[in-house]
Write a protein that holds these residues in place. Structure first.
Motif, PDB file in Angstrom:
ATOM      1  N   GLN A 142       0.850  -1.196   0.000  1.00  0.00           N
ATOM      2  CA  GLN A 142       0.000   0.000   0.000  1.00  0.00           C
ATOM      3  C   GLN A 142       0.881   1.240   0.000  1.00  0.00           C
ATOM      4  O   GLN A 142       1.977   1.228   0.553  1.00  0.00           O
ATOM      5  N   VAL A 143       0.384   2.283  -0.618  1.00  0.00           N
ATOM      6  CA  VAL A 143       1.100   3.551  -0.687  1.00  0.00           C
ATOM      7  C   VAL A 143       0.328   4.592   0.101  1.00  0.00           C
ATOM      8  O   VAL A 143      -0.898   4.691  -0.022  1.00  0.00           O
ATOM      9  N   GLN A 144       1.037   5.334   0.910  1.00  0.00           N
ATOM     10  CA  GLN A 144       0.417   6.444   1.637  1.00  0.00           C
ATOM     11  C   GLN A 144       0.899   7.759   1.040  1.00  0.00           C
ATOM     12  O   GLN A 144       2.098   7.929   0.774  1.00  0.00           O
ATOM     13  N   LEU A 145      -0.036   8.666   0.840  1.00  0.00           N
ATOM     14  CA  LEU A 145       0.279   9.991   0.316  1.00  0.00           C
ATOM     15  C   LEU A 145      -0.197  11.022   1.325  1.00  0.00           C
ATOM     16  O   LEU A 145      -1.363  11.014   1.727  1.00  0.00           O
ATOM     17  N   VAL A 146       0.707  11.898   1.720  1.00  0.00           N
ATOM     18  CA  VAL A 146       0.365  12.917   2.698  1.00  0.00           C
ATOM     19  C   VAL A 146       0.620  14.294   2.098  1.00  0.00           C
ATOM     20  O   VAL A 146       1.769  14.623   1.760  1.00  0.00           O
ATOM     21  N   GLU A 147      -0.461  15.071   1.974  1.00  0.00           N
ATOM     22  CA  GLU A 147      -0.349  16.415   1.418  1.00  0.00           C
ATOM     23  C   GLU A 147      -0.153  17.437   2.534  1.00  0.00           C
ATOM     24  O   GLU A 147      -0.616  17.237   3.664  1.00  0.00           O
ATOM     25  N   SER A 148       0.491  18.526   2.201  1.00  0.00           N
ATOM     26  CA  SER A 148       0.631  19.643   3.134  1.00  0.00           C
ATOM     27  C   SER A 148       0.776  20.927   2.332  1.00  0.00           C
ATOM     28  O   SER A 148       1.021  20.893   1.118  1.00  0.00           O
ATOM     29  N   GLY A 149       0.622  22.053   3.024  1.00  0.00           N
ATOM     30  CA  GLY A 149       0.833  23.337   2.372  1.00  0.00           C
ATOM     31  C   GLY A 149      -0.421  24.094   2.013  1.00  0.00           C
ATOM     32  O   GLY A 149      -0.345  25.226   1.518  1.00  0.00           O
ATOM     33  N   GLY A 150      -1.573  23.491   2.224  1.00  0.00           N
ATOM     34  CA  GLY A 150      -2.805  24.200   1.927  1.00  0.00           C
ATOM     35  C   GLY A 150      -3.043  25.331   2.915  1.00  0.00           C
ATOM     36  O   GLY A 150      -2.339  25.466   3.909  1.00  0.00           O
ATOM     37  N   GLY A 151      -4.043  26.150   2.628  1.00  0.00           N
ATOM     38  CA  GLY A 151      -4.364  27.251   3.523  1.00  0.00           C
ATOM     39  C   GLY A 151      -5.220  28.274   2.829  1.00  0.00           C
ATOM     40  O   GLY A 151      -5.823  28.001   1.787  1.00  0.00           O
ATOM     41  N   MET A 152      -5.269  29.460   3.434  1.00  0.00           N
ATOM     42  CA  MET A 152      -6.063  30.536   2.894  1.00  0.00           C
ATOM     43  C   MET A 152      -5.148  31.654   2.396  1.00  0.00           C
ATOM     44  O   MET A 152      -4.178  32.003   3.073  1.00  0.00           O
ATOM     45  N   VAL A 153      -5.479  32.199   1.236  1.00  0.00           N
ATOM     46  CA  VAL A 153      -4.662  33.245   0.640  1.00  0.00           C
ATOM     47  C   VAL A 153      -5.571  34.189  -0.131  1.00  0.00           C
ATOM     48  O   VAL A 153      -6.660  33.792  -0.579  1.00  0.00           O
ATOM     49  N   GLN A 154      -5.134  35.415  -0.291  1.00  0.00           N
ATOM     50  CA  GLN A 154      -5.902  36.373  -1.082  1.00  0.00           C
ATOM     51  C   GLN A 154      -5.646  36.159  -2.569  1.00  0.00           C
ATOM     52  O   GLN A 154      -4.599  35.627  -2.963  1.00  0.00           O
ATOM     53  N   ALA A 155      -6.578  36.578  -3.380  1.00  0.00           N
ATOM     54  CA  ALA A 155      -6.425  36.485  -4.828  1.00  0.00           C
ATOM     55  C   ALA A 155      -5.130  37.176  -5.252  1.00  0.00           C
ATOM     56  O   ALA A 155      -4.781  38.253  -4.742  1.00  0.00           O
ATOM     57  N   GLY A 156      -4.418  36.522  -6.161  1.00  0.00           N
ATOM     58  CA  GLY A 156      -3.130  37.028  -6.606  1.00  0.00           C
ATOM     59  C   GLY A 156      -1.955  36.477  -5.835  1.00  0.00           C
ATOM     60  O   GLY A 156      -0.803  36.644  -6.243  1.00  0.00           O
ATOM     61  N   GLY A 157      -2.238  35.802  -4.728  1.00  0.00           N
ATOM     62  CA  GLY A 157      -1.192  35.252  -3.894  1.00  0.00           C
ATOM     63  C   GLY A 157      -0.701  33.903  -4.374  1.00  0.00           C
ATOM     64  O   GLY A 157      -1.111  33.414  -5.429  1.00  0.00           O
ATOM     65  N   SER A 158       0.186  33.296  -3.568  1.00  0.00           N
ATOM     66  CA  SER A 158       0.807  32.020  -3.930  1.00  0.00           C
ATOM     67  C   SER A 158       0.762  31.042  -2.768  1.00  0.00           C
ATOM     68  O   SER A 158       0.742  31.451  -1.598  1.00  0.00           O
ATOM     69  N   LEU A 159       0.758  29.776  -3.116  1.00  0.00           N
ATOM     70  CA  LEU A 159       0.892  28.678  -2.155  1.00  0.00           C
ATOM     71  C   LEU A 159       1.694  27.584  -2.815  1.00  0.00           C
ATOM     72  O   LEU A 159       1.678  27.443  -4.046  1.00  0.00           O
ATOM     73  N   ARG A 160       2.375  26.783  -1.989  1.00  0.00           N
ATOM     74  CA  ARG A 160       3.053  25.605  -2.505  1.00  0.00           C
ATOM     75  C   ARG A 160       2.572  24.385  -1.743  1.00  0.00           C
ATOM     76  O   ARG A 160       2.717  24.308  -0.517  1.00  0.00           O
ATOM     77  N   LEU A 161       2.034  23.439  -2.480  1.00  0.00           N
ATOM     78  CA  LEU A 161       1.598  22.177  -1.898  1.00  0.00           C
ATOM     79  C   LEU A 161       2.723  21.145  -2.009  1.00  0.00           C
ATOM     80  O   LEU A 161       3.472  21.148  -2.990  1.00  0.00           O
ATOM     81  N   SER A 162       2.796  20.281  -1.015  1.00  0.00           N
ATOM     82  CA  SER A 162       3.744  19.183  -1.029  1.00  0.00           C
ATOM     83  C   SER A 162       2.996  17.874  -0.843  1.00  0.00           C
ATOM     84  O   SER A 162       1.950  17.841  -0.174  1.00  0.00           O
ATOM     85  N   CYS A 163       3.550  16.805  -1.403  1.00  0.00           N
ATOM     86  CA  CYS A 163       2.961  15.473  -1.260  1.00  0.00           C
ATOM     87  C   CYS A 163       4.080  14.473  -1.092  1.00  0.00           C
ATOM     88  O   CYS A 163       4.871  14.268  -2.009  1.00  0.00           O
ATOM     89  N   GLU A 164       4.128  13.837   0.074  1.00  0.00           N
ATOM     90  CA  GLU A 164       5.147  12.823   0.339  1.00  0.00           C
ATOM     91  C   GLU A 164       4.542  11.439   0.220  1.00  0.00           C
ATOM     92  O   GLU A 164       3.508  11.148   0.847  1.00  0.00           O
ATOM     93  N   ALA A 165       5.202  10.591  -0.545  1.00  0.00           N
ATOM     94  CA  ALA A 165       4.763   9.207  -0.711  1.00  0.00           C
ATOM     95  C   ALA A 165       5.581   8.296   0.193  1.00  0.00           C
ATOM     96  O   ALA A 165       6.788   8.466   0.332  1.00  0.00           O
ATOM     97  N   SER A 166       4.916   7.324   0.792  1.00  0.00           N
ATOM     98  CA  SER A 166       5.605   6.364   1.640  1.00  0.00           C
ATOM     99  C   SER A 166       4.894   5.023   1.557  1.00  0.00           C
ATOM    100  O   SER A 166       3.819   4.911   0.976  1.00  0.00           O
ATOM    101  N   GLY A 167       5.542   4.009   2.130  1.00  0.00           N
ATOM    102  CA  GLY A 167       4.949   2.675   2.131  1.00  0.00           C
ATOM    103  C   GLY A 167       5.570   1.805   1.054  1.00  0.00           C
ATOM    104  O   GLY A 167       6.773   1.806   0.874  1.00  0.00           O
ATOM    105  N   ARG A 168       4.730   1.110   0.329  1.00  0.00           N
ATOM    106  CA  ARG A 168       5.199   0.209  -0.722  1.00  0.00           C
ATOM    107  C   ARG A 168       6.068   0.969  -1.722  1.00  0.00           C
ATOM    108  O   ARG A 168       5.692   2.041  -2.173  1.00  0.00           O
ATOM    109  N   THR A 169       7.210   0.431  -2.049  1.00  0.00           N
ATOM    110  CA  THR A 169       8.101   1.102  -2.981  1.00  0.00           C
ATOM    111  C   THR A 169       7.981   0.479  -4.360  1.00  0.00           C
ATOM    112  O   THR A 169       7.878  -0.720  -4.503  1.00  0.00           O
ATOM    113  N   PHE A 170       7.989   1.276  -5.359  1.00  0.00           N
ATOM    114  CA  PHE A 170       7.970   0.833  -6.747  1.00  0.00           C
ATOM    115  C   PHE A 170       8.571   1.960  -7.570  1.00  0.00           C
ATOM    116  O   PHE A 170       8.755   3.076  -7.086  1.00  0.00           O
ATOM    117  N   SER A 171       8.883   1.660  -8.793  1.00  0.00           N
ATOM    118  CA  SER A 171       9.625   2.651  -9.561  1.00  0.00           C
ATOM    119  C   SER A 171       8.778   3.253 -10.667  1.00  0.00           C
ATOM    120  O   SER A 171       7.751   2.728 -11.058  1.00  0.00           O
TER     121      SER A 171
END
Length: 122
Positions: free
Chosen positions: A1-30
């Motif tokens: 099984q693969v686990q995906l954990v997102e982070s970086g969300g939030g609230m921002v005003q129009a015109g602003g920026s955000l960066r989302l991250s997603c880390e994968a863990s668990g079963r390894t495959f290429s």
């Protein structure tokens, strides 16, 4: 099984920026594809962006081209979504996904994260 954990969300005003991250863990495959979908209230889940294993191929929804950039670092099994010039219509829950082709449909991705909320105020 693969686990995906997102982070970086939030609230921002129009015109602003955000960066989302997603880390994968668990079963390894290429050579897996990583990507992002989003779902706004009352709407269907929609494709946002995807990137190949090597990073040499990317694909974007027309609505985010020129504003969002997807990237990945395989050393830490993490994908990123840099979101600039955000608009209120970008408000949604953003989901990280893993699959084996750079498709735009939900069914092409086998693993999904829990999602992270992005809210853009006008």
């Amino acid at each position: 099984q693969v686990q995906l954990v997102e982070s970086g969300g939030g609230m921002v005003q129009a015109g602003g920026s955000l960066r989302l991250s997603c880390e994968a863990s668990g079963r390894t495959f290429s050579r897996y594809v990583m990507g992002w979908f989003r779902q706004a209230p009352g709407k269907e889940r929609e494709f946002v962006a995807a990137i190949s294993w090597s990073g040499d191929r990317t694909r974007y929804a027309d609505s985010v081209k020129g504003r969002f950039t997807i990237s990945r670092d395989n050393n830490v099994n993490t994908a990123y979504l840099q979101m600039n010039s955000l608009k209120p219509e970008d408000t949604a829950v953003y989901y990280c996904v893993v699959g084996w082709s750079i498709g735009i449909t939900v069914n092409e991705y086998a693993y999904w994260g829990q999602g992270t909320q992005v809210t853009v105020s006008s």
